[in-house]
Design an enzyme around this catalytic site. Structure first.
Site, PDB file in Angstrom:
ATOM      1  N   ASP A 197      24.866  20.551  -2.782  1.00 15.84           N
ATOM      2  CA  ASP A 197      25.020  19.910  -1.665  1.00 15.84           C
ATOM      3  C   ASP A 197      24.192  20.439  -0.422  1.00 15.84           C
ATOM      4  O   ASP A 197      24.483  21.584   0.288  1.00 15.84           O
ATOM      5  CB  ASP A 197      26.713  20.137  -1.243  1.00 15.84           C
ATOM      6  CG  ASP A 197      27.044  19.297   0.117  1.00 15.84           C
ATOM      7  OD1 ASP A 197      26.346  18.209   0.254  1.00 15.84           O
ATOM      8  OD2 ASP A 197      27.777  20.047   0.912  1.00 15.84           O
ATOM      9  N   LYS A 213      33.557  21.531  -1.784  1.00 14.00           N
ATOM     10  CA  LYS A 213      33.549  21.005  -2.905  1.00 14.00           C
ATOM     11  C   LYS A 213      33.747  22.071  -3.976  1.00 14.00           C
ATOM     12  O   LYS A 213      34.166  21.597  -5.112  1.00 14.00           O
ATOM     13  CB  LYS A 213      31.875  20.674  -2.946  1.00 14.00           C
ATOM     14  CG  LYS A 213      31.575  19.451  -2.155  1.00 14.00           C
ATOM     15  CD  LYS A 213      29.726  19.098  -2.162  1.00 14.00           C
ATOM     16  CE  LYS A 213      29.745  17.792  -1.231  1.00 14.00           C
ATOM     17  NZ  LYS A 213      30.245  17.880   0.216  1.00 14.00           N
ATOM     18  N   CYS A 217      24.653  14.895   3.699  1.00 15.13           N
ATOM     19  CA  CYS A 217      25.666  14.161   4.546  1.00 15.13           C
ATOM     20  C   CYS A 217      24.785  13.557   5.702  1.00 15.13           C
ATOM     21  O   CYS A 217      25.062  13.692   6.903  1.00 15.13           O
ATOM     22  CB  CYS A 217      26.532  15.060   5.366  1.00 15.13           C
ATOM     23  SG  CYS A 217      25.920  16.585   6.199  1.00 15.13           S
ATOM     24  N   GLY A 267      33.438  25.367   1.571  1.00 15.61           N
ATOM     25  CA  GLY A 267      34.195  25.524   0.212  1.00 15.61           C
ATOM     26  C   GLY A 267      34.984  24.187  -0.277  1.00 15.61           C
ATOM     27  O   GLY A 267      35.520  24.132  -1.164  1.00 15.61           O
TER      28      GLY A 267
END
Length: 463
Positions: free
Chosen positions: A184, A121, A237, A119
């Site tokens: 993401d 973003k 990432c 959560g």
């Protein structure tokens, strides 16, 4: 952390060249820690006493690329502070904050966070929307979707809908539906090595290839849901080119309506943070989406909401409660009541919504907007989420204590409190009220006979 795999070191050396030594040294340094203020509750103002207190206690220092972001001392424990329970900030790795900044959502936008848990973003996007428009936060894994819902509730977000669906299933339902999309993407997690050592031991070139293949499955589904003229941010990432630049190049080659606006790499040896990649893509206005191969099957399971006489009856009970206990609060204008079992929600439904309430059937929905409360034997009991969506000055009854005092700690442990505030010259307070820390609501109590009965959820209580 475990020793870096030799193949990984060789790949990084080929990628970074003379910066390789600095990068490898950074992998031996302590990890970065960060938090981001939830600006609808706490603003980054120099004269804000809550922020001054946090800065002194946790050694906050600004994150250059996010005006609400801060690093903090790794020996601190901001997750245990009452302000965290009150939803004043979200603990988030500093470099991960860049993606939502690049997405740049505006109030009124219709936004999708396609792989949203836990959560970070989602909540960052919600703060930028300022309660206007719609945020659809999707997470395919049930347990992670529940965590996502809990974080949205803790930060008092009223205009978010949390759903659980495969990207292709959403693409089949919602073609060209969103102004902004955050993807993401699931990745090999090379930027997690310092934070989660097991990510290092699980890394392999096969894992990188598998992640890149998954990303190339998901990215076209995300693109199919973007409106002409819309913006999509793809982030990971991880550091390797296969999952970043090469995946973007592959996508652009097959989707000529899209253009690359910018790409940003965050490296742990160049600044604070564990590392991130974010690419900004825009779809040309006036072009038709390539629908790809969306899975049009409807998700199985999930309760079907009722926007019917039952919901309207429950809304009347809520209105009676609110007139007495929340006289200063008004529900968001763009919404409708929905009843899930005995739970009443206020479902966000702006005029341009691609997901009206009647379209939720068959879609696993974990959080259909703001949970107002539950109807139990004809009585209305307010939800914990509602306590976080309102301000203290909107409630008729509050009890406010210093954040670090024993009364607040006892409340967070689930204990009842004596009503030591009292009522001047009158009988003890009665009814629902908000227990606050320095003016920020933590949750509900019910006052009776000089006591404050604790209604802080059992699953959130501290030891």
């Amino acid at each position: 952390m475990p020793a870096l795999p030799q193949t990984y070191v060789e790949r990084i050396a080929a990628q970074l060249g003379e910066e390789t030594g600095a990068f490898l040294r950074s992998m031996e340094a302590p990890r970065s820690y960060g938090l981001r203020l939830h600006e609808t509750k706490l603003t980054p103002s120099d004269d804000n006493p809550a922020l001054r207190s946090l800065t002194a206690e946790f050694g906050l220092a600004p994150v250059p690329w996010c005006r609400t972001g801060y690093t903090y001392d790794g020996q601190s424990r901001p997750g245990k502070h009452p302000y965290h329970h009150a939803g004043l900030y979200y603990i988030q790795e500093p470099s991960a904050m860049i993606a939502a900044e690049l997405l740049d959502p505006k109030p009124g936008d219709i936004v999708l966070d396609l792989a949203a848990a836990p959560g970070g973003k989602t909540t960052q996007i919600a703060a930028k929307l300022r309660g206007e428009g719609l945020l659809v936060a999707n997470e395919i894994h049930p347990g992670r979707a529940r965590i996502l819902s809990e974080n949205a509730e803790r930060l008092g977000i009223a205009n978010a809908v949390v759903v659980q669906a495969a990207p292709g299933e959403l693409a089949g339902r919602l073609p060209e539906a969103f102004d902004k999309i955050m993807l993401d993407a699931p990745c090999s997690g090379e930027g997690m090595f310092r934070k989660e050592p097991e990510a290092c031991s699980e890394w392999s070139t096969d894992a990188v290839a598998m992640c890149a293949a998954r990303q190339r499955d998901i990215l076209p589904d995300a693109a199919a849901m973007l409106k002409p003229g819309g913006r999509l941010v793809y982030s990971t990432c991880t550091f390797n080119r296969e999952e970043n630049e090469e995946t973007i190049a592959w996508f652009l080659a097959g989707h000529p309506a899209f253009k690359l606006v910018s790409a940003r790499r965050m490296w742990p040896h160049r600044g604070e943070g564990e590392g991130h990649f974010a690419a900004v893509l825009e779809k040309e206005a006036g072009t038709a989406n390539d629908p790809g191969k969306p899975d049009k099957r409807r998700a199985k399971g999930g309760k079907t909401p009722r926007a019917d006489a039952g919901a309207l009856s429950a809304l009347k009970l809520y209105a009676s409660f609110a007139a007495q206990s929340l006289p200063g609060y008004a529900l968001p204008a763009a919404g409708v009541p929905l009843l899930f079992g005995e739970s009443l929600y206020w479902y966000p439904q702006p005029e341009n919504s691609p997901l009206p309430a009647e379209s939720l059937g068959g879609l696993r929905t974990h959080r259909p907007g703001l949970h107002l409360g539950d109807v139990k034997k004809g009585r209305f009991e307010p939800a914990h989420a509602l306590a976080h969506a309102v301000r203290a000055d909107q409630a008729a009854l509050t009890r406010d204590y210093p954040a670090r005092c024993e009364a607040v700690m006892a409340y967070l442990r689930g204990e009842a409190l004596l009503d030591d505030h009292g009522e001047r010259g009158g009988a003890p307070a009665q009814g629902w009220g908000l227990l606050c820390a320095d003016g920020y609501p933590l949750g509900w109590f019910k006052a009776s006979g000089g006591q404050l009965k604790n209604h802080y959820p059992k699953g959130l209580r501290t030891n």
